[in-house]
Scaffold this motif. Structure first.
Motif, PDB file in Angstrom:
ATOM      1  N   PHE A 184       5.522  -6.498  10.502  1.00  0.00           N
ATOM      2  CA  PHE A 184       6.084  -5.895  11.410  1.00  0.00           C
ATOM      3  C   PHE A 184       5.554  -4.385  11.367  1.00  0.00           C
ATOM      4  O   PHE A 184       5.811  -3.499  11.886  1.00  0.00           O
ATOM      5  CB  PHE A 184       7.685  -5.418  11.328  1.00  0.00           C
ATOM      6  N   VAL A 185       4.364  -4.499  10.481  1.00  0.00           N
ATOM      7  CA  VAL A 185       3.765  -2.894  10.639  1.00  0.00           C
ATOM      8  C   VAL A 185       2.448  -3.374  11.583  1.00  0.00           C
ATOM      9  O   VAL A 185       1.490  -4.119  11.382  1.00  0.00           O
ATOM     10  CB  VAL A 185       3.107  -2.522   9.441  1.00  0.00           C
ATOM     11  N   PRO A 186       2.308  -2.593  12.629  1.00  0.00           N
ATOM     12  CA  PRO A 186       1.273  -2.697  13.881  1.00  0.00           C
ATOM     13  C   PRO A 186       0.040  -2.152  13.288  1.00  0.00           C
ATOM     14  O   PRO A 186      -1.068  -2.879  13.873  1.00  0.00           O
ATOM     15  CB  PRO A 186       1.913  -2.300  15.049  1.00  0.00           C
ATOM     16  N   ALA A 187      -0.141  -1.224  12.424  1.00  0.00           N
ATOM     17  CA  ALA A 187      -1.354  -0.392  12.352  1.00  0.00           C
ATOM     18  C   ALA A 187      -1.340   0.393  11.098  1.00  0.00           C
ATOM     19  O   ALA A 187      -0.050   0.768  10.529  1.00  0.00           O
ATOM     20  CB  ALA A 187      -1.514   0.629  13.564  1.00  0.00           C
ATOM     21  N   ALA A 188      -2.313   0.745  10.485  1.00  0.00           N
ATOM     22  CA  ALA A 188      -2.281   1.568   9.321  1.00  0.00           C
ATOM     23  C   ALA A 188      -2.233   2.928   9.660  1.00  0.00           C
ATOM     24  O   ALA A 188      -2.891   3.550  10.391  1.00  0.00           O
ATOM     25  CB  ALA A 188      -3.831   1.146   8.437  1.00  0.00           C
ATOM     26  N   THR A 189      -1.276   3.407   9.007  1.00  0.00           N
ATOM     27  CA  THR A 189      -0.885   4.905   9.545  1.00  0.00           C
ATOM     28  C   THR A 189      -0.739   5.680   8.130  1.00  0.00           C
ATOM     29  O   THR A 189      -0.954   5.305   7.068  1.00  0.00           O
ATOM     30  CB  THR A 189       0.336   5.011  10.097  1.00  0.00           C
ATOM     31  N   GLY A 190      -0.744   7.128   8.297  1.00  0.00           N
ATOM     32  CA  GLY A 190      -0.525   7.974   7.249  1.00  0.00           C
ATOM     33  C   GLY A 190      -1.421   9.259   7.287  1.00  0.00           C
ATOM     34  O   GLY A 190      -1.096  10.241   6.897  1.00  0.00           O
ATOM     35  N   ALA A 191      -2.669   8.974   7.843  1.00  0.00           N
ATOM     36  CA  ALA A 191      -3.523  10.231   7.619  1.00  0.00           C
ATOM     37  C   ALA A 191      -3.114  10.993   8.689  1.00  0.00           C
ATOM     38  O   ALA A 191      -2.583  10.416   9.866  1.00  0.00           O
ATOM     39  CB  ALA A 191      -4.943   9.914   8.177  1.00  0.00           C
ATOM     40  N   SER A 192      -2.999  12.245   8.648  1.00  0.00           N
ATOM     41  CA  SER A 192      -2.328  13.368   9.295  1.00  0.00           C
ATOM     42  C   SER A 192      -2.554  13.031  11.003  1.00  0.00           C
ATOM     43  O   SER A 192      -3.548  13.325  11.397  1.00  0.00           O
ATOM     44  CB  SER A 192      -2.644  14.611   8.951  1.00  0.00           C
ATOM     45  N   GLY A 193      -1.387  12.895  11.612  1.00  0.00           N
ATOM     46  CA  GLY A 193      -1.238  12.627  12.758  1.00  0.00           C
ATOM     47  C   GLY A 193      -1.733  11.627  13.542  1.00  0.00           C
ATOM     48  O   GLY A 193      -1.713  11.322  14.797  1.00  0.00           O
ATOM     49  N   VAL A 194      -2.477  10.714  12.920  1.00  0.00           N
ATOM     50  CA  VAL A 194      -3.027   9.318  13.165  1.00  0.00           C
ATOM     51  C   VAL A 194      -2.226   8.255  13.742  1.00  0.00           C
ATOM     52  O   VAL A 194      -2.252   7.708  14.925  1.00  0.00           O
ATOM     53  CB  VAL A 194      -4.158   8.809  12.198  1.00  0.00           C
ATOM     54  N   GLY A 195      -0.909   8.272  13.134  1.00  0.00           N
ATOM     55  CA  GLY A 195       0.112   7.463  13.459  1.00  0.00           C
ATOM     56  C   GLY A 195       0.465   7.458  15.104  1.00  0.00           C
ATOM     57  O   GLY A 195       0.755   6.707  15.654  1.00  0.00           O
ATOM     58  N   VAL A 196       0.882   8.900  15.258  1.00  0.00           N
ATOM     59  CA  VAL A 196       1.382   9.260  16.744  1.00  0.00           C
ATOM     60  C   VAL A 196       0.221   8.718  17.687  1.00  0.00           C
ATOM     61  O   VAL A 196       0.480   8.031  18.659  1.00  0.00           O
ATOM     62  CB  VAL A 196       1.546  10.658  16.805  1.00  0.00           C
ATOM     63  N   THR A 197      -1.101   9.016  17.419  1.00  0.00           N
ATOM     64  CA  THR A 197      -2.080   8.420  18.420  1.00  0.00           C
ATOM     65  C   THR A 197      -2.305   7.024  18.504  1.00  0.00           C
ATOM     66  O   THR A 197      -2.237   6.547  19.309  1.00  0.00           O
ATOM     67  CB  THR A 197      -3.598   9.223  17.927  1.00  0.00           C
ATOM     68  N   PHE A 198      -2.471   6.298  17.266  1.00  0.00           N
ATOM     69  CA  PHE A 198      -2.211   4.863  17.323  1.00  0.00           C
ATOM     70  C   PHE A 198      -0.987   4.442  18.201  1.00  0.00           C
ATOM     71  O   PHE A 198      -1.077   3.305  18.942  1.00  0.00           O
ATOM     72  CB  PHE A 198      -2.159   4.376  15.925  1.00  0.00           C
ATOM     73  N   ASP A 253       0.724  -1.145   0.295  1.00  0.00           N
ATOM     74  CA  ASP A 253       0.035  -0.029   0.101  1.00  0.00           C
ATOM     75  C   ASP A 253       0.886   1.100   0.091  1.00  0.00           C
ATOM     76  O   ASP A 253       1.871   1.147   0.457  1.00  0.00           O
ATOM     77  CB  ASP A 253      -0.966  -0.047   1.124  1.00  0.00           C
ATOM     78  N   GLY A 254       0.256   2.371  -0.365  1.00  0.00           N
ATOM     79  CA  GLY A 254       1.070   3.746  -0.398  1.00  0.00           C
ATOM     80  C   GLY A 254       1.532   4.111   0.627  1.00  0.00           C
ATOM     81  O   GLY A 254       2.439   4.963   0.799  1.00  0.00           O
ATOM     82  N   HIS A 255       0.501   3.813   1.742  1.00  0.00           N
ATOM     83  CA  HIS A 255       0.977   3.934   3.206  1.00  0.00           C
ATOM     84  C   HIS A 255       0.673   2.755   3.706  1.00  0.00           C
ATOM     85  O   HIS A 255      -0.142   1.916   3.749  1.00  0.00           O
ATOM     86  CB  HIS A 255      -0.030   5.245   3.833  1.00  0.00           C
ATOM     87  N   PRO A 256       1.600   2.399   4.919  1.00  0.00           N
ATOM     88  CA  PRO A 256       1.841   1.321   5.594  1.00  0.00           C
ATOM     89  C   PRO A 256       0.630   0.488   5.982  1.00  0.00           C
ATOM     90  O   PRO A 256      -0.202   1.271   6.802  1.00  0.00           O
ATOM     91  CB  PRO A 256       2.882   1.174   6.550  1.00  0.00           C
ATOM     92  N   THR A 257       0.272  -0.724   5.993  1.00  0.00           N
ATOM     93  CA  THR A 257      -0.720  -1.199   6.653  1.00  0.00           C
ATOM     94  C   THR A 257      -0.380  -2.700   7.257  1.00  0.00           C
ATOM     95  O   THR A 257       0.953  -2.955   6.801  1.00  0.00           O
ATOM     96  CB  THR A 257      -1.904  -1.605   5.951  1.00  0.00           C
ATOM     97  N   PRO A 258      -0.944  -3.389   8.314  1.00  0.00           N
ATOM     98  CA  PRO A 258      -0.327  -4.754   8.651  1.00  0.00           C
ATOM     99  C   PRO A 258      -0.261  -5.859   7.596  1.00  0.00           C
ATOM    100  O   PRO A 258      -0.157  -6.884   8.135  1.00  0.00           O
ATOM    101  CB  PRO A 258      -1.481  -4.794   9.832  1.00  0.00           C
ATOM    102  N   ALA A 259      -0.527  -5.411   6.364  1.00  0.00           N
ATOM    103  CA  ALA A 259      -0.355  -6.613   5.423  1.00  0.00           C
ATOM    104  C   ALA A 259       1.127  -6.670   5.312  1.00  0.00           C
ATOM    105  O   ALA A 259       1.604  -7.771   5.011  1.00  0.00           O
ATOM    106  CB  ALA A 259      -0.984  -6.005   4.068  1.00  0.00           C
TER     107      ALA A 259
END
Length: 786
Positions: free
Chosen positions: A171-185, A162-168
C-alpha cells in the motif's frame, strides 16, 4: 535661470488587496456525531501505543510526534474514507494513500501493522498473500537492514522496513521522504489516475504537515494541481506548527511564523484548491466530518483538509522536541506513554531489566508486540469492527466498478516485437543530408510512440516545450495544455512554469501509477541537478516495488536538452559539461540509463533499447543546433542501431591496440569531419569507438562486453568528450591515457560564450586539436604501453 517645480505624482492607496476569483471554495467542517466513536478512540489508543513501542525499541530518530499527531486523520481514511481491497494491495483502481511526509514512517508501519493484526484476528480471509502483508512480526524490521542478524528477525523473516517508506511495504505507492518530493509524486499519481480513468478516477490522498509544504517544489506542484484541475487529489494537512527547529513554522492567528508568513489554508487557497478547515484534528467528530465533506465537493478542483493538531499528543513529549526524538529506552516516560493502553486492556507490557544488547532488546521488543497481540485477541470487538470496515472498503470498491476510459493510455505496446531498435519509422523523416536537431529527432520519436500507446507519454517542460522540441510528444493530440475538464486529451502538462524541481516529482509519480511514461525537459545544466533527488527516489521506489512484486520498473524520461558546449551562445551558466556526471554511472546497474546520440539516426535505437531495458529513469542528452544528418555508409560507419549496444566501433583494427573513445555530439561531429577522413587518407591504423550509453553497455552479457571492448584496448585508450573526464574514465585504463584525454575542463577553467565551434576551440576540442592529439596518441600508444 528659473527653476521648474515638479509635482510628484499622487498614487491612490488601495483599500485592500483582493485575490482574483478562484474556482476552489473554502468551507468549515461542522462536528457531527460519530456512531462508532468508541471504536476509533480505542483504535487510536492502540496505535499511539505502538508508536511509543516502535520508538522505544528502535530509538534512532523515528519521528514519534508527527506519527501521533496524524494518527486520527489516517485512521479516518483507512477505516472509512478509502475504497480499496485489502487482499490486493496493488489494484490500480483502488484509492491511494501516500505519506508525502515520509518521516511519519513509524506511524505508517504502526498503522498498517495494526490493521493487518486486527484483520488476522477477526477475518483472516481478508488478508493478502503473506509477502504482501505487513505483519506484527515485520515490525521487528523497523529501520533494520536486510543483513540484520538478530535471531527473531531471521526466524520470522521480518521485512526490513526503511526509515522512510518505499513500495517494499504494501500500500505504499512511491518512495517519499526527501523534502517536498512526496507531494509532487502524489500529484503525479493523481494525474496518472485521472488521465487513465477519467471521472471514475481513484482518489489519491496525501498526508503532509505544514513544514513539508514549505519547499519550493511543493509550491510548484500545488499550483499545477489547481491549474489542471486534479479533482481526485486530496491533501490532508497535519498542522501542528512544529518542525525540528521551530514551534511556529508558519503564521497563525496574529503570530508570524519562523519560516513563512502564510498559514496552510491561505496558501492552498492561493493555488486554487478547495480548502476545508477541519478545526481540531484530534476530535474524531471533526476529522470524519471534514473527510465526508470533501467527498461532497465536485467542482473540478483538488481539495485540502487542514487539521489543527499537537505534535506528540498524549505521548509525554510535545512540539518540536518530539519531532525526531522520544523517551529514553524503557524509561519512566515510555512506561507512562503506554500506561493508558495497559489500563484499558487490563494488560501489562514487559519491563526490561538486565544487560542491554541487540539480542535481548529484540527479545523484549518481540515480547512487547506479543503482549499487544494477546490484549487484542482477548478483546475481539475491536478487531471485528475493524475487519468489518475493511470488508466494507472492498465492497465499496467493487460497487464502483471503476474501468479505464475508452482508448485509455497504456505502455504495453512499447514492449512488443513491433517496436524495434533496428527499424526506425520512416515517418520520423531522418534522412542523410537533411538538416535536423537531436532534440527534434527525440521529440518526433516520442510523438510516434505516443500514438502507438494512446497517449501514454505525458510531457512537461520548464517553459521550453518548443525550444526543447518536447512539444512534439503531443503530435496529433489536441493542442494546448492539459486540463482535466477543458482539454483532457492534450499530452502537455503545465507544471508550474519554470519548475524543474516539481516537474521531476510529478512525472515520476505519473510513471509510478503504471500506465504512462512521464517526460520532463529543460536545459541539461538545470534539469540534471534539480531533478536528481526525484530521480533517486523514483529509482529507489521502483527497485523496492520490483523486489516486492516482481514487476519491472516504470520509466520516466528526463530530457537533458541544450546539452553540453554546443549551447555556447548562452555562456557557461547554461552550456554545462558537468550535467552528465550527475547521472551517468551514478545509479545502481539498470536503474538510470543515460543516452548520448551524436546524430539524429541514433536517437530511435537508443530510446527503444533504453525503454525495453525497463529502467526507472532514462536521461537522453541532446544538443541544440541543427546539423546535417551524416551518411554513415559514406563515412564507413556501422548502421545507427549499433549505438544500442552502448559502445560501438567506428574503426577496428588488429594492427595496433591504440584506441580513441569518443563521447558527445560536438566532438563526434568534429571527429567525423576532421579526424576520420585524415586517418583514412594517411592509412593510420586506430581503434575508434563511440560511447552512446555506458549503462546500455553494462547490461550486455560480460562476454559480449569483452568482445566489443577488450581490456587490451582499454589499456591503450585515450578519450575525447564534450563533458567531464570522469564520464569517460571507465574506458581508459592507464594514467597516461587519462592524462592525454581531451575534455571540456582540460584547461582548468569554465569555458566562455560564443558559437559552439569557437567554444570547443577554446577547450582544445576543435577538429585540428583533436587531430593533433589523436595522431600523437596513435604514434605513442604502443611505446607508452611498453
Amino acid at each position: 535661470m528659473s527653476q521648474e517645480t515638479i509635482t510628484p505624482p499622487v498614487h491612490s492607496k488601495p483599500k485592500s488587496l483582493r485575490l482574483r476569483p478562484r474556482r476552489g471554495v473554502f468551507m468549515k467542517a461542522r462536528p457531527l456525531p460519530v456512531a462508532d466513536k468508541a471504536f476509533f478512540e480505542e483504535l487510536d489508543l492502540v496505535y499511539r501505543t505502538l508508536c511509543a513501542v516502535l520508538f522505544n525499541f528502535v530509538p534512532t530518530s523515528g519521528h514519534p510526534g508527527g506519527s501521533i499527531s496524524s494518527g486520527r486523520i489516517v485512521e479516518g481514511l483507512v477505516y472509512e474514507g478509502l475504497d480499496y481491497d485489502f487482499a490486493q494491495p496493488d489494484r490500480p483502481d483502488a484509492d491511494v494513500l501516500c505519506y508525502a511526509a515520509g518521516h511519519k514512517a513509524m506511524g505508517l508501519y504502526a498503522m498498517y501493522g495494526l490493521r493487518n493484526e486486527l484483520v488476522r484476528i477477526a477475518d483472516p480471509a481478508l488478508l493478502a498473500a503473506e509477502k504482501r502483508q505487513l505483519r506484527f512480526e515485520d515490525l521487528l524490521g523497523f529501520r533494520r537492514n536486510p543483513t540484520q542478524a538478530t535471531p527473531l528477525f531471521r526466524k520470522f523473516q521480518a521485512k526490513p522496513l526503511d526509515g522512510h517508506p518505499t513500495p517494499a511495504t504494501p500500500f505504499v505507492p512511491a518512495a517519499t521522504g526527501a523534502s517536498g518530493v512526496g507531494v509532487t509524486f502524489g500529484a503525479g499519481l493523481a494525474l496518472g489516475a485521472l488521465d487513465a480513468y477519467g471521472a471514475q478516477a481513484p482518489r489519491v490522498h496525501l498526508i503532509e504537515g505544514e513544514g513539508g509544504m514549505t519547499p519550493g517544489r511543493v509550491h510548484e506542484a500545488l499550483g499545477m494541481a489547481g491549474t489542471v484541475g486534479l479533482e481526485n487529489l486530496r491533501l490532508h494537512v497535519d498542522w501542528n506548527q512544529a518542525s525540528i527547529d521551530s514551534n511556529a513554522v508558519c503564521a497563525a492567528e496574529d503570530c508570524p511564523g519562523d519560516y513563512v508568513q502564510w498559514d496552510p489554508m491561505e496558501f492552498l487557497a492561493l493555488h486554487d484548491w478547495n480548502v476545508i478547515d477541519a478545526g481540531d484534528g484530534l476530535d474524531f467528530k471533526r476529522v470524519l466530518s471534514a473527510q465526508r465533506l470533501a467527498d461532497s465537493i465536485a467542482n473540478g478542483q483538488p481539495t485540502a483538509i487542514v487539521y489543527r493538531t499537537t505534535k506528540g499528543w498524549n505521548y509525554g513529549i510535545e512540539g518540536r522536541a518530539s519531532h525526531g526524538a522520544g523517551h529514553a529506552f524503557c524509561s519512566e516516560g515510555y512506561y507512562a506513554a503506554v500506561a493508558p493502553f495497559e489500563r484499558r486492556f487490563k494488560a501489562r507490557l514487559p519491563r526490561f531489566e538486565g544487560e542491554k544488547n541487540p539480542e535481548r532488546v529484540e527479545a523484549a521488543y518481540f515480547a512487547t508486540l506479543m503482549a499487544v497481540r494477546s490484549a487484542l485477541e482477548s478483546r475481539r470487538t475491536l478487531a471485528e469492527a475493524a475487519a468489518g470496515k475493511i470488508a466494507a472498503a472492498a465492497g465499496r470498491l467493487k460497487a464502483k466498478a471503476r474501468r479505464p476510459r475508452p482508448d485509455a493510455p497504456g505502455t504495453g505496446a512499447l514492449y512488443t516485437e513491433g517496436v524495434c531498435a533496428d527499424r526506425a519509422p520512416a515517418e520520423l523523416g531522418i534522412v542523410p543530408g537533411k538538416q535536423m536537431t537531436l532534440r527534434a529527432a527525440l521529440g518526433g520519436a516520442m510523438g510516434h510512440l505516443n500514438e502507438l500507446t494512446h497517449g501514454a507519454f505525458l510531457a512537461c517542460a520548464a517553459d521550453l516545450l518548443d525550444s526543447t522540441s518536447v512539444s512534439a510528444v503531443n503530435g496529433k493530440f489536441p493542442k494546448g495544455f492539459f486540463n482535466a475538464r477543458k482539454n483532457p486529451l492534450s499530452r502537455l502538462v503545465p507544471v508550474g512554469g519554470i519548475c524543474e524541481d516539481a516537474m521531476g516529482g510529478v512525472m515520476a509519480g505519473v510513471s509510478s501509477f503504471g500506465r504512462h511514461v512521464g517526460v520532463t525537459s529543460s536545459y541539461s545544466a538545470f534539469i540534471a541537478a534539480l531533478e536528481h533527488i526525484p530521480a533517486r527516489l523514483h529509482a529507489i521506489g521502483q527497485q523496492a516495488r520490483r523486489e516486492a512484486t516482481g514487476e519491472p520498473a516504470r520509466a520516466w524520461i528526463m530530457v537533458n536538452a541544450h546539452a553540453g558546449p554546443m549551447t555556447g551562445e548562452d555562456g557557461p551558466t547554461h552550456a554545462d559539461p558537468q550535467a552528465l556526471q550527475i547521472l551517468a554511472d551514478n545509479f545502481p546497474k539498470g536503474a538510470c540509463i543515460t543516452l548520448l546520440p551524436w546524430e539524429p539516426q541514433e536517437v530511435w535505437p537508443l530510446l527503444i533499447a533504453a525503454l525495453k531495458a525497463r529502467p526507472a529513469v532514462i536521461a537522453p542528452f541532446v544538443a541544440r543546433p541543427a546539423e546535417t544528418v551524416p551518411d554513415r555508409a559514406a563515412l564507413k560507419l556501422p548502421p545507427a542501431h549499433a549505438a544500442a549496444k552502448g559502445l560501438y566501433a567506428w574503426r577496428r583494427t588488429d594492427r595496433t591496440p591504440a584506441t580513441v573513445v569518443l563521447q558527445g555530439c560536438a566532438v563526434a561531429l568534429l571527429f567525423s569531419r576532421w579526424v576520420l577522413p585524415e586517418l583514412d587518407r594517411r592509412g593510420i591504423p586506430l581503434n575508434v569507438f563511440y560511447s552512446a550509453s555506458a549503462e546500455l553497455f553494462d547490461l550486455l552479457p560480460r562476454q559480449e562486453q569483452d568482445d566489443i571492448y577488450p581490456d587490451r584496448l582499454a589499456r591503450h585508450a585515450m578519450a575525447i568528450t564534450d563533458y567531464t573526464w570522469p564520464t569517460v574514465a571507465r574506458w581508459v585504463h592507464s594514467q597516461e591515457g587519462l592524462r592525454r584525454s581531451l575534455h571540456s575542463f582540460r584547461k582548468g577553467r569554465f569555458l566562455g560564450s560564443g558559437a559552439w565551434d569557437k567554444v570547443l576551440e577554446e577547450a582544445g576540442l576543435d577538429g585540428p586539436s583533436q587531430l593533433k592529439a589523436v595522431l600523437e596518441w596513435a604514434a605513442d600508444a604502443e611505446k607508452l604501453a611498453g
